[in-house]
Scaffold this motif. Structure first.
Motif, short mmCIF file in Angstrom:
data_model
loop_
_atom_site.label_atom_id
_atom_site.label_comp_id
_atom_site.label_asym_id
_atom_site.label_seq_id
_atom_site.Cartn_x
_atom_site.Cartn_y
_atom_site.Cartn_z
N GLU A 1 -44.01 27.24 -51.00
CA GLU A 1 -44.79 26.05 -51.37
C GLU A 1 -43.91 25.00 -52.02
O GLU A 1 -43.98 23.81 -51.71
CB GLU A 1 -45.93 26.44 -52.31
N LYS A 2 -43.06 25.44 -52.94
CA LYS A 2 -42.19 24.52 -53.66
C LYS A 2 -41.23 23.82 -52.71
O LYS A 2 -41.04 22.59 -52.79
CB LYS A 2 -41.42 25.28 -54.73
N VAL A 3 -40.62 24.57 -51.82
CA VAL A 3 -39.67 23.99 -50.88
C VAL A 3 -40.36 22.97 -49.97
O VAL A 3 -39.85 21.87 -49.75
CB VAL A 3 -38.99 25.10 -50.06
N LEU A 4 -41.52 23.33 -49.46
CA LEU A 4 -42.24 22.42 -48.56
C LEU A 4 -42.74 21.18 -49.28
O LEU A 4 -42.80 20.10 -48.69
CB LEU A 4 -43.41 23.15 -47.90
N ARG A 5 -43.10 21.32 -50.53
CA ARG A 5 -43.62 20.16 -51.29
C ARG A 5 -42.49 19.20 -51.65
O ARG A 5 -42.66 17.98 -51.57
CB ARG A 5 -44.35 20.64 -52.55
N CYS B 1 -53.53 30.40 -48.42
CA CYS B 1 -53.41 30.61 -49.86
C CYS B 1 -53.66 29.30 -50.61
O CYS B 1 -53.19 28.23 -50.18
CB CYS B 1 -52.02 31.15 -50.20
N GLU B 2 -54.37 29.39 -51.71
CA GLU B 2 -54.77 28.19 -52.44
C GLU B 2 -53.61 27.48 -53.11
O GLU B 2 -53.78 26.34 -53.58
CB GLU B 2 -55.83 28.54 -53.49
N VAL B 3 -52.42 28.09 -53.17
CA VAL B 3 -51.30 27.40 -53.80
C VAL B 3 -50.87 26.17 -53.01
O VAL B 3 -50.20 25.29 -53.55
CB VAL B 3 -50.08 28.33 -53.99
N PHE B 4 -51.27 26.08 -51.74
CA PHE B 4 -50.86 24.95 -50.91
C PHE B 4 -51.85 23.78 -50.99
O PHE B 4 -52.10 23.10 -49.99
CB PHE B 4 -50.68 25.40 -49.46
N GLN B 5 -52.40 23.53 -52.16
CA GLN B 5 -53.35 22.43 -52.33
C GLN B 5 -52.71 21.08 -52.01
O GLN B 5 -53.33 20.22 -51.39
CB GLN B 5 -53.89 22.42 -53.76
N HIS B 6 -51.49 20.90 -52.47
CA HIS B 6 -50.81 19.62 -52.26
C HIS B 6 -50.66 19.35 -50.76
O HIS B 6 -50.93 18.23 -50.29
CB HIS B 6 -49.44 19.64 -52.93
N GLN B 7 -50.22 20.35 -50.01
CA GLN B 7 -50.02 20.15 -48.58
C GLN B 7 -51.35 19.90 -47.86
O GLN B 7 -51.41 19.10 -46.92
CB GLN B 7 -49.31 21.37 -47.99
N ARG B 8 -52.41 20.56 -48.31
CA ARG B 8 -53.72 20.33 -47.69
C ARG B 8 -54.17 18.88 -47.88
O ARG B 8 -54.72 18.26 -46.97
CB ARG B 8 -54.76 21.29 -48.28
N ARG B 9 -53.98 18.36 -49.10
CA ARG B 9 -54.37 16.98 -49.36
C ARG B 9 -53.49 16.01 -48.56
O ARG B 9 -53.97 15.00 -48.05
CB ARG B 9 -54.26 16.68 -50.85
N GLN B 10 -52.20 16.34 -48.47
CA GLN B 10 -51.27 15.42 -47.82
C GLN B 10 -51.47 15.36 -46.31
O GLN B 10 -51.42 14.26 -45.72
CB GLN B 10 -49.83 15.84 -48.12
N GLY C 1 -54.19 16.86 -44.51
CA GLY C 1 -55.58 16.84 -44.06
C GLY C 1 -55.84 17.75 -42.88
O GLY C 1 -55.51 18.95 -42.90
N ASP C 2 -56.39 17.17 -41.80
CA ASP C 2 -56.74 17.95 -40.62
C ASP C 2 -55.52 18.52 -39.91
O ASP C 2 -55.64 19.45 -39.11
CB ASP C 2 -57.53 17.09 -39.63
N LYS C 3 -54.35 17.98 -40.19
CA LYS C 3 -53.14 18.45 -39.54
C LYS C 3 -52.36 19.45 -40.41
O LYS C 3 -51.20 19.74 -40.13
CB LYS C 3 -52.24 17.26 -39.19
N TYR C 4 -53.02 19.95 -41.46
CA TYR C 4 -52.36 20.87 -42.38
C TYR C 4 -51.84 22.12 -41.67
O TYR C 4 -50.67 22.48 -41.77
CB TYR C 4 -53.30 21.27 -43.50
N GLU C 5 -52.72 22.79 -40.92
CA GLU C 5 -52.30 24.04 -40.27
C GLU C 5 -51.23 23.77 -39.23
O GLU C 5 -50.28 24.55 -39.09
CB GLU C 5 -53.51 24.73 -39.62
N GLU C 6 -51.34 22.65 -38.53
CA GLU C 6 -50.31 22.29 -37.55
C GLU C 6 -48.96 22.11 -38.22
O GLU C 6 -47.93 22.58 -37.71
CB GLU C 6 -50.72 21.01 -36.83
#
Length: 626
Positions: free
Chosen positions: A152-156, A187-196, A198-203
């Motif tokens: 998570e940290k690396v991706l953020r 996992c809920e730790v990826f909140q930042h990536q989900r917000r950033q 959106g619908d393309k989070y999983e992609e």
């Protein structure tokens, strides 16, 4: 070969190697007079924790009492919703921005990573439920999923990283992808990536994370497909090994395979990677076993043992040298020569006996120390960083305060206390327990790997992600924080009533601790059964009903005894030097320094609310927080 005898090893070593009677020799290269400079922080928490914070409800005035017992007990241990974000005092410990720093963000971009330990709970405890009361017997001291938070940290901080290969135990690729989605991406730790995204989070996540079917317990890490192995060898820049079996008294053969041999397998794969810049191995500060004093950031070498160190300092005959490969063969010999029905228990006993004989407190510490030995022995020209965390607890700031997963480390103690079932503690109130938030550990991992991976050179460097020398938290501070939280925001019992907690009494005797638990549990059991007369005799069968509860509480106390009486501090000079090399911006974005953490605030307002939200799934609403 002649196999070493096990009979009598535990009994012969237990008194000598008990953490309460071990030699006071200091295994550090720093003089004792320097150690006193660290003690200026030690009473800060104690002074501040006498009063409840202004945003808390009034708390009854009472002083913690210490139950003294002159008898030493020897022998091996049986062995709201989101809390408010605490703004760290950044300006207090940051120097002015000077130069470029280490160049962390620049290094992360475009690199390819191989990560072990990102999926699966590394240690699961058995939860015994008796008499409407549960206490979870978790045998893990390092069970948090560091790899997931690392990812998570690396991706953020650097979303333009290359590929992150994630080793996943699965029967096939389809199962591996399913586990990746369920245990990492969801996992809920990826909140930042989900917000950033959106619908393309999983992609986005599936474009960065690549599941690799494998198993750290198998040859070649269980990676069967040659094309996958070749891609890893051709592309990986950074190898992060954090997978481990963290059960303290695991079967010796299993612990050796998953902690020691698996580390060697990971290293051998890393040595094949053509672009490798760094091999990062996550160990534990408690590989130091029964050593005492201020302990340095030094790796173990093959053949080294703590018993031998003490024998030299005491002028005693040296024990046989510790040979990792002989230990592996020894464990296999026993498994091959005992009935299958007896193998599990026998191997647990052997593991604890061998650990005690060579100077460690349990099988987990012992096999992790041997992992460091094989890394040093077999690293060749590979640049290696070993990060040794203390007792890892929930996140302090990132990706949000209070995240934690699983009922482990201190959580069984916190939950049992919050339910009103742990008025006593088998602990020395003056002992410092080395606490470190999970995100600080991850930041230490990232900063150290960049420092030595940016311009890689052969070598091995150890970093303590610890607090005991720079910001000590005593057992008194710890349990006082538990009291402050639950007295202000009590848990509910089965009937919806507030659970009233008492300030703990400290015991240095297992017998006194158990007797106190028996009395307390029985009294509360009688009240729950409607018997309010303190002179009344227990209802027939009530004592038997709560016997298991007392056994669980006693076992919990014994489990943590080596850590709650261990008078040891971990020097972090290498980590302090690392902080100095970081720019002001890097110190803010990758917080490694723990001097500014207020432990009372952390436990009362961040960690325990996080436990209640993420572990118990019962968030609290108090202190005016929604």
């Amino acid at each position: 070969m002649i196999f070493p005898r096990i009979h009598g090893a535990t009994a012969a070593s237990s008194h000598e190697l008990s953490p309460r009677v071990a030699s006071p020799a200091v295994y550090a290269d720093i003089p004792w007079d320097k150690s006193f400079t660290y003690l200026k922080y030690s009473n800060r928490c104690r002074k501040s924790c006498i009063k409840a914070q202004s945003n808390m409800n009034p708390i009854p005035n009472a002083s913690l009492s210490k139950q003294k017992d002159p008898i030493n007990i020897y022998g091996p241990s049986a062995m709201k919703t989101m809390p408010a974000t605490i703004t760290p005092p950044n300006d207090m410990f940051l120097e002015q921005e000077s130069g470029h720093g280490i160049g962390i963000v620049e290094f992360l971009a475009g690199k390819n990573y191989f990560v072990t330990g990102a999926t699966g709970l590394l240690a699961k405890g058995k939860c015994h439920r008796r008499a409407s009361f549960s206490v979870c017997l978790i045998l893990s001291i390092h069970g948090h999923r560091m790899s997931t938070v690392f990812i998570e940290k690396v991706l953020r901080m650097s979303p333009d990283v290359g590929k992150i290969y994630v080793l996943i135990r699965a029967k096939d690729e389809e199962t591996a992808v399913h586990r990746l989605k369920e245990e990492v991406i969801d996992c809920e730790v990826f909140q930042h990536q989900r917000r950033q995204y959106g619908d393309k989070y999983e992609e986005f996540m599936l474009g960065k994370l690549f599941p690799v079917v494998g198993d750290i317990g198998e040859p070649n890490l269980g990676i069967g497909r040659s094309e996958v192995m070749n891609r890893i060898i051709d592309e990986v820049d950074v190898f992060v090994n954090s997978a481990a079996n963290t059960v303290l008294d695991e079967r010796y053969d299993i612990s050796l395979n998953m902690n020691t041999s698996a580390t060697l397998r990971a290293l051998e794969l890393a040595k094949q990677c053509k672009k490798l810049r760094i091999f990062l191995h996550v160990s534990t500060a408690y590989v130091n076993g029964t050593r005492q004093g201020i302990l340095p950031e030094k790796h173990f070498e093959m053949g080294q043992s703590i018993t031998a160190e003490k024998s030299i300092s005491n002028g005693r005959p040296l024990p046989p040298p510790l040979n990792v490969h002989e230990e592996i063969r020894f464990a296999k010999h026993i498994v091959d020569n005992v009935p299958e029905s007896e193998a599990a228990q026998k191997m647990k006993e052997v593991g604890m006996a061998r650990a005690t004989f060579f100077g460690w407190q349990n099988t987990y510490q012992f096999t992790k120390a041997m992992a460091e030995m094989v890394v040093h022995e077999h690293r060749g020209e590979v640049p290696v960083v070993i990060v040794r965390p203390g007792v890892i607890e929930g996140t302090f700031q990132e990706p949000f305060p209070g995240w934690i997963q699983g009922n482990r480390v201190l959580e069984p103690v916190i939950i049992t206390y919050g339910k009103g079932r742990l008025p006593g503690a088998l602990a020395d109130p003056e002992v410092v327990l080395d606490i470190v938030p999970l995100d600080v550990v991850v930041n230490t991992m990232v900063a150290s790997m960049v420092k030595h991976g940016k311009y890689p050179k052969p070598g091995l460097h150890v970093y303590h992600a610890t607090s005991s020398t720079v910001n000590p938290c005593t057992m008194y501070d710890l349990f006082r924080s538990f009291y402050l939280h639950f007295a202000s925001s009590p848990m509910k019992d089965a009937k919806g009533n507030d659970v009233l907690v008492e300030e703990v009494k400290f015991f240095d005797s297992v017998d006194e601790y158990q007797a106190h638990a028996e009395k307390d549990v029985l009294q509360k059991g009688m009240i729950e059964s409607g018997i309010t007369d303190p002179k009344a005799k227990p209802v027939n069968g009530l004592e038997r009903k709560y016997k298991r509860v007392v056994e669980s509480i006693t076992h919990l106390g014994k489990l943590y005894e080596p850590y709650f009486f261990n008078k040891v501090r971990f020097d972090n000079s290498n980590t302090e030097e690392l902080i100095k090399e970081m720019s002001g911006e890097e110190r803010k974005g990758f917080r490694v320094d723990m001097k500014g953490i207020d432990w009372e605030d952390y436990f009362v307002n961040i960690h325990i609310p996080g436990v209640r939200k993420h572990v118990l799934k019962k968030p609290i609403v108090s202190h005016g927080r929604a």
